[in-house]
Design a protein around this motif. Structure first.
Motif, mmCIF file in Angstrom:
data_model
loop_
_atom_site.group_PDB
_atom_site.id
_atom_site.type_symbol
_atom_site.label_atom_id
_atom_site.label_comp_id
_atom_site.label_asym_id
_atom_site.label_seq_id
_atom_site.Cartn_x
_atom_site.Cartn_y
_atom_site.Cartn_z
ATOM 1 N N ARG A 207 0.858 -1.185 0.000
ATOM 2 C CA ARG A 207 0.000 0.000 0.000
ATOM 3 C C ARG A 207 0.891 1.230 0.000
ATOM 4 N NH1 ARG A 207 -2.776 -3.703 3.379
ATOM 5 N NH2 ARG A 207 -5.014 -3.920 2.916
ATOM 6 N N ARG A 208 0.533 2.215 -0.809
ATOM 7 C CA ARG A 208 1.333 3.445 -0.877
ATOM 8 C C ARG A 208 0.435 4.600 -1.267
ATOM 9 N NH1 ARG A 208 4.428 6.229 -4.860
ATOM 10 N NH2 ARG A 208 6.135 7.404 -3.889
ATOM 11 N N LYS A 209 0.367 5.584 -0.369
ATOM 12 C CA LYS A 209 -0.484 6.751 -0.596
ATOM 13 C C LYS A 209 -1.912 6.299 -0.887
ATOM 14 C CE LYS A 209 3.351 9.704 -1.995
ATOM 15 N NZ LYS A 209 3.916 10.567 -3.058
ATOM 16 N N GLU A 210 -2.427 6.631 -2.077
ATOM 17 C CA GLU A 210 -3.826 6.293 -2.373
ATOM 18 C C GLU A 210 -3.985 5.021 -3.188
ATOM 19 O OE1 GLU A 210 -2.870 9.537 -5.526
ATOM 20 O OE2 GLU A 210 -2.047 8.767 -3.652
ATOM 21 N N TYR A 211 -2.912 4.226 -3.326
ATOM 22 C CA TYR A 211 -2.974 3.030 -4.175
ATOM 23 C C TYR A 211 -2.557 1.771 -3.408
ATOM 24 C CZ TYR A 211 -3.180 6.494 -7.887
ATOM 25 O OH TYR A 211 -3.539 7.554 -8.680
ATOM 26 N N ALA A 212 -3.106 0.640 -3.863
ATOM 27 C CA ALA A 212 -2.698 -0.669 -3.350
ATOM 28 C C ALA A 212 -2.266 -1.529 -4.526
ATOM 29 C CB ALA A 212 -3.843 -1.338 -2.602
ATOM 30 N N LEU A 213 -1.226 -2.319 -4.308
ATOM 31 C CA LEU A 213 -0.745 -3.265 -5.312
ATOM 32 C C LEU A 213 -1.270 -4.647 -4.946
ATOM 33 C CD1 LEU A 213 1.121 -4.060 -7.721
ATOM 34 C CD2 LEU A 213 2.954 -4.362 -6.021
ATOM 35 N N LEU A 214 -1.988 -5.268 -5.878
ATOM 36 C CA LEU A 214 -2.584 -6.574 -5.631
ATOM 37 C C LEU A 214 -1.950 -7.649 -6.501
ATOM 38 C CD1 LEU A 214 -6.423 -5.708 -5.660
ATOM 39 C CD2 LEU A 214 -4.735 -5.341 -3.837
ATOM 40 N N ASP A 215 -1.837 -8.853 -5.941
ATOM 41 C CA ASP A 215 -1.525 -10.061 -6.710
ATOM 42 C C ASP A 215 -2.867 -10.754 -6.925
ATOM 43 O OD1 ASP A 215 -0.684 -12.470 -7.776
ATOM 44 O OD2 ASP A 215 0.999 -12.689 -6.388
ATOM 45 N N VAL A 216 -3.314 -10.791 -8.171
ATOM 46 C CA VAL A 216 -4.647 -11.283 -8.499
ATOM 47 C C VAL A 216 -4.539 -12.605 -9.240
ATOM 48 C CG1 VAL A 216 -6.827 -10.750 -9.659
ATOM 49 C CG2 VAL A 216 -5.441 -8.898 -8.692
ATOM 50 N N ALA A 217 -5.395 -13.543 -8.898
ATOM 51 C CA ALA A 217 -5.420 -14.840 -9.582
ATOM 52 C C ALA A 217 -6.819 -15.103 -10.127
ATOM 53 C CB ALA A 217 -5.013 -15.966 -8.635
ATOM 54 N N LEU A 218 -6.874 -15.728 -11.287
ATOM 55 C CA LEU A 218 -8.143 -16.069 -11.921
ATOM 56 C C LEU A 218 -8.427 -17.550 -11.777
ATOM 57 C CD1 LEU A 218 -7.965 -14.136 -15.321
ATOM 58 C CD2 LEU A 218 -9.106 -13.446 -13.222
ATOM 59 N N GLU A 219 -9.621 -17.871 -11.319
ATOM 60 C CA GLU A 219 -10.088 -19.253 -11.371
ATOM 61 C C GLU A 219 -10.905 -19.489 -12.634
ATOM 62 O OE1 GLU A 219 -11.922 -20.713 -7.818
ATOM 63 O OE2 GLU A 219 -10.496 -19.680 -6.498
ATOM 64 N N THR A 220 -11.350 -18.397 -13.239
ATOM 65 C CA THR A 220 -12.043 -18.444 -14.529
ATOM 66 C C THR A 220 -11.462 -17.319 -15.376
ATOM 67 O OG1 THR A 220 -13.755 -16.968 -13.669
ATOM 68 C CG2 THR A 220 -14.201 -19.340 -13.586
ATOM 69 N N GLY A 221 -11.702 -17.357 -16.658
ATOM 70 C CA GLY A 221 -11.133 -16.347 -17.534
ATOM 71 C C GLY A 221 -12.182 -15.652 -18.373
ATOM 72 N N ARG A 222 -12.967 -14.795 -17.755
ATOM 73 C CA ARG A 222 -14.015 -14.071 -18.472
ATOM 74 C C ARG A 222 -13.499 -12.716 -18.960
ATOM 75 N NH1 ARG A 222 -16.429 -18.743 -18.977
ATOM 76 N NH2 ARG A 222 -17.308 -19.550 -17.022
ATOM 77 N N LYS A 223 -14.151 -12.183 -19.966
ATOM 78 C CA LYS A 223 -13.791 -10.868 -20.495
ATOM 79 C C LYS A 223 -13.894 -9.816 -19.398
ATOM 80 C CE LYS A 223 -15.200 -7.422 -23.934
ATOM 81 N NZ LYS A 223 -16.157 -7.097 -25.022
ATOM 82 N N ASN A 224 -12.828 -8.995 -19.254
ATOM 83 C CA ASN A 224 -12.805 -7.885 -18.285
ATOM 84 C C ASN A 224 -13.088 -8.331 -16.857
ATOM 85 O OD1 ASN A 224 -14.158 -5.184 -20.377
ATOM 86 N ND2 ASN A 224 -12.310 -6.354 -20.566
ATOM 87 N N GLN A 225 -12.838 -9.583 -16.535
ATOM 88 C CA GLN A 225 -13.220 -10.129 -15.235
ATOM 89 C C GLN A 225 -12.587 -9.383 -14.069
ATOM 90 O OE1 GLN A 225 -12.906 -14.428 -14.784
ATOM 91 N NE2 GLN A 225 -12.226 -14.221 -12.663
ATOM 92 N N ILE A 226 -11.265 -9.216 -14.110
ATOM 93 C CA ILE A 226 -10.577 -8.556 -13.007
ATOM 94 C C ILE A 226 -11.055 -7.115 -12.875
ATOM 95 C CG2 ILE A 226 -8.334 -7.718 -12.207
ATOM 96 C CD1 ILE A 226 -7.073 -10.186 -13.493
ATOM 97 N N ARG A 227 -11.160 -6.433 -13.987
ATOM 98 C CA ARG A 227 -11.555 -5.028 -13.977
ATOM 99 C C ARG A 227 -12.953 -4.850 -13.390
ATOM 100 N NH1 ARG A 227 -10.315 -3.524 -20.116
ATOM 101 N NH2 ARG A 227 -11.068 -1.459 -19.443
ATOM 102 N N ALA A 228 -13.885 -5.712 -13.814
ATOM 103 C CA ALA A 228 -15.257 -5.613 -13.319
ATOM 104 C C ALA A 228 -15.346 -5.941 -11.834
ATOM 105 C CB ALA A 228 -16.163 -6.541 -14.120
ATOM 106 N N HIS A 229 -14.689 -7.019 -11.423
ATOM 107 C CA HIS A 229 -14.777 -7.432 -10.024
ATOM 108 C C HIS A 229 -14.136 -6.413 -9.076
ATOM 109 C CE1 HIS A 229 -15.687 -12.023 -10.493
ATOM 110 N NE2 HIS A 229 -16.771 -11.280 -10.489
ATOM 111 N N LEU A 230 -12.952 -5.906 -9.430
ATOM 112 C CA LEU A 230 -12.294 -4.959 -8.540
ATOM 113 C C LEU A 230 -13.074 -3.646 -8.463
ATOM 114 C CD1 LEU A 230 -8.532 -5.586 -9.370
ATOM 115 C CD2 LEU A 230 -9.822 -6.359 -7.381
#
Length: 294
Positions: A207-230
């Motif tokens: 975490r730094r200032k107004e941002y967080a760095l995430l390690d993200v893993a997919l159990e499925t691979g849908r279009k824009n999945q990470i972007r939509a969920h986050l």
């Protein structure tokens, strides 16, 4: 050289010495040029260092010089059936109605045909235009089908780094929903039985200032999945105006597919590919020690 040639390593040696011994018809400078042009693979991975140590059991492959376009992005791995690239942000994986030529697929296909006009290339999976990172193609239709038909069973890890807005999120979490696309091509979590099942998990790395760095893993691979969920968790990916991000600190979508690990359907061995850390991520988290770095 006119064709791809492979040489087994039978005893320890430095790469330049090994090449001089096995393709002795070329001068020392010519062999160095092969290395500088990434025409030398060690166990399928491009190697440019002349003093790279070789061990028995490895294989050195010398690629023919391309007569066609030079790729504007790195090749992470290549063998007789696969080629894995580091796709830059802003480049489509495959063509659309509006863009047919400037795609990772087209560029890689032209590159391979520059070496062999009989070469073919097949799409296995995709990355969003604005996501950078590991992208795998097959050079054989049968291998492409094996990968796609068994993708969820073969893939052991699809790892992404995401810089998200806001730091007030749990150290780890998951989002499970059914995703659907609306008429404006925006993906969202649907109610009831509509949509396709999607599962995203994450761990906060920093975490730094107004941002967080995430390690993200997919159990499925849908279009824009990470972007939509986050975005639905209240922490959109930085730079993702489409999914309600308010800031753009690195002038691109802050999402990077850093790792793809899977079982090779040809011999069931594990293959793991990693793409380097984007410069913008380093600038946001300058003290971070990134995976794979000393």
């Amino acid at each position: 050289m006119k064709k791809e040639t492979a040489y087994p390593v039978e005893q320890p040696a430095l790469l330049l010495d090994f090449l001089l011994e096995h393709i002795g018809s070329q001068s020392r400078n010519s062999v160095k040029h092969l290395l500088s042009r990434s025409q030398v693979l060690v166990d399928g991975r491009p190697q440019t260092k002349f003093d790279h140590p070789l061990e028995p059991g490895q294989q050195v492959t010398v690629l023919p010089q391309s007569r066609g376009p030079v790729l504007p992005f790195p090749v992470l791995y290549e063998d007789g059936g696969l080629i894995v690239i580091h796709k830059p942000a802003g480049l489509l994986s495959v063509s659309t109605e509006r863009e047919k030529l400037r795609t990772a697929y087209r560029m890689t296909n032209d590159y391979l045909r520059g070496r062999d006009d009989r070469a073919r290339l097949f799409i296995v999976h995709r990355l969003d235009r604005d996501t950078s990172g590991v992208l795998l193609f097959a050079k054989d239709e049968g291998l492409k089908r094996s990968l796609q038909d068994n993708w969820n069973g073969l893939v052991q890890k699809r790892g992404y780094w995401a810089v998200v807005e806001g730091t007030d999120l749990p150290d780890s979490g998951a989002c499970r929903s059914k995703l659907k696309e609306n008429s404006l091509h925006k993906v969202y979590s649907a109610k009831g039985d509509e949509g396709k099942e999607a599962v995203t998990t994450y761990h906060v790395l920093a975490r730094r200032k107004e941002y967080a760095l995430l390690d993200v893993a997919l159990e499925t691979g849908r279009k824009n999945q990470i972007r939509a969920h986050l975005s639905e968790l209240g922490h959109p990916v930085a730079g993702d105006k489409k999914y309600d991000a308010a800031t753009d600190p690195i002038k691109r979508l802050a999402l990077h597919a850093y790792q793809l690990t899977l079982s090779d359907p040809r011999d069931h061995k594990t293959l793991s590919f990693t793409a380097p850390v984007p410069d913008g991520f380093r600038k946001l988290f300058p003290r971070r020690r990134w995976a794979g770095e000393a």
